[in-house]
Design an enzyme around this catalytic site. Structure first.
Site, mmCIF file in Angstrom:
data_model
loop_
_atom_site.group_PDB
_atom_site.id
_atom_site.type_symbol
_atom_site.label_atom_id
_atom_site.label_comp_id
_atom_site.label_asym_id
_atom_site.label_seq_id
_atom_site.Cartn_x
_atom_site.Cartn_y
_atom_site.Cartn_z
ATOM 1 N N ASP A 64 -5.764 9.787 -9.120
ATOM 2 C CA ASP A 64 -6.050 10.296 -10.456
ATOM 3 C C ASP A 64 -4.946 11.269 -10.843
ATOM 4 O O ASP A 64 -4.134 11.660 -10.012
ATOM 5 C CB ASP A 64 -7.451 10.910 -10.551
ATOM 6 C CG ASP A 64 -7.613 12.178 -9.731
ATOM 7 O OD1 ASP A 64 -6.856 12.377 -8.759
ATOM 8 O OD2 ASP A 64 -8.517 12.978 -10.038
ATOM 9 N N TYR A 66 -2.551 14.467 -11.866
ATOM 10 C CA TYR A 66 -2.454 15.871 -11.468
ATOM 11 C C TYR A 66 -3.351 16.705 -12.385
ATOM 12 O O TYR A 66 -3.461 16.432 -13.579
ATOM 13 C CB TYR A 66 -1.025 16.370 -11.596
ATOM 14 C CG TYR A 66 -0.028 15.707 -10.671
ATOM 15 C CD1 TYR A 66 -0.168 15.776 -9.285
ATOM 16 C CD2 TYR A 66 1.087 15.034 -11.186
ATOM 17 C CE1 TYR A 66 0.757 15.190 -8.443
ATOM 18 C CE2 TYR A 66 2.017 14.442 -10.341
ATOM 19 C CZ TYR A 66 1.849 14.518 -8.976
ATOM 20 O OH TYR A 66 2.773 13.932 -8.135
ATOM 21 N N PHE A 77 2.255 10.129 -9.770
ATOM 22 C CA PHE A 77 3.220 10.896 -8.974
ATOM 23 C C PHE A 77 4.257 11.638 -9.819
ATOM 24 O O PHE A 77 4.975 12.486 -9.304
ATOM 25 C CB PHE A 77 3.935 10.016 -7.928
ATOM 26 C CG PHE A 77 3.031 9.519 -6.842
ATOM 27 C CD1 PHE A 77 2.564 10.372 -5.853
ATOM 28 C CD2 PHE A 77 2.625 8.186 -6.808
ATOM 29 C CE1 PHE A 77 1.720 9.912 -4.854
ATOM 30 C CE2 PHE A 77 1.782 7.717 -5.811
ATOM 31 C CZ PHE A 77 1.326 8.583 -4.835
ATOM 32 N N HIS A 186 -0.521 7.784 2.825
ATOM 33 C CA HIS A 186 -0.218 8.488 1.581
ATOM 34 C C HIS A 186 0.913 9.495 1.824
ATOM 35 O O HIS A 186 1.000 10.078 2.908
ATOM 36 C CB HIS A 186 -1.471 9.217 1.087
ATOM 37 C CG HIS A 186 -1.393 9.673 -0.323
ATOM 38 N ND1 HIS A 186 -0.808 10.877 -0.682
ATOM 39 C CD2 HIS A 186 -1.801 9.092 -1.486
ATOM 40 C CE1 HIS A 186 -0.873 11.009 -1.993
ATOM 41 N NE2 HIS A 186 -1.463 9.941 -2.500
#
Length: 224
Positions: A64, A66, A77, A186
């Site tokens: 989701d 930031y 990202f 991740h």
């Protein structure tokens, strides 16, 4: 919410008339009226604006947006140019440096990737300020699953980078033999050393694209 107007509209248009999307739209509209929500309403669909379906070469899945002030702008990202680079993106840059020699830039603005065909897709497209995953389970996942399915249906070489468990859970949706699926931990500081660093996904993606006659991605984000 800003409208989708390019070729994504053809494959996603039926979603907008479904009951789940009506509820999702009303919920999100109400949230914007009562709370601070990221990204701004006009940026929600930037991943689609910047990367038309016909131009998708690589898909990177995030979770989701930031949830800090000024960070999110609709690309997973990525952060706006004047915002500190988040830790996960720092680690992505480290892997890019190790893999293909890209220098680590002074910003985290990834529009350059999106404009080259890298679909930077979060599976949830909005979030309350300061509350990670606060819009999980309200319907965005159904919508972005439709997006993933549309890409899966494309009859041409495409690379998926599935980082972390939530992204890797989408693998069962991906059954196109023309596509390449790359999996890793991740890039978060909590997990990057457990199977993200050293995976060389960026060089693998470019090699696959080149072998299939597709222009490679210039992964270098320049300093500003």
């Amino acid at each position: 919410m800003g409208a989708i107007t390019n070729d994504w509209l053809e494959v996603l248009n039926e979603q907008f008339s479904k009951e789940y999307y009506r509820k999702l739209y009303n919920f999100v509209k109400d949230e914007y009226s009562k709370c601070v929500i990221y990204p701004s309403a006009n940026d929600i669909f930037n991943a689609f604006h910047f990367t038309p379906l016909s131009e998708v070469k690589v898909v990177i899945l995030g979770q989701d947006p930031y949830h800090g002030p000024g960070q999110a702008h609709g690309l997973c990202f990525s952060v706006k140019k004047d915002i500190d680079i988040p830790p996960s993106l720092v680690n992505i840059y480290k892997e890019l440096n190790s893999d293909i020699g890209c220098y680590v830039p002074n910003n985290g603005y990834l529009e350059k990737w999106a404009r080259q065909g890298v679909l930077l897709l979060n599976t949830v497209l909005t979030v309350r300020a300061g509350a990670a995953n606060s819009h999980r389970g309200i319907g965005w996942e159904t919508f972005t699953d439709a997006v993933i399915q549309a890409v899966n249906n494309e009859d041409r070489p495409i690379v998926y980078m599935l980082w972390g468990r939530p992204a890797r859970m989408k693998k069962d949706m991906l059954n196109n033999p023309k596509h390449l699926i790359l999996e890793a931990a991740h890039p978060s500081p909590l997990s990057a050393h457990k199977g993200f660093f050293g995976t060389r996904h960026f060089s693998q993606a470019n090699r696959f694209l080149a072998e299939n006659g597709v222009k490679e991605i210039d992964w270098q984000i320049e300093n500003i």
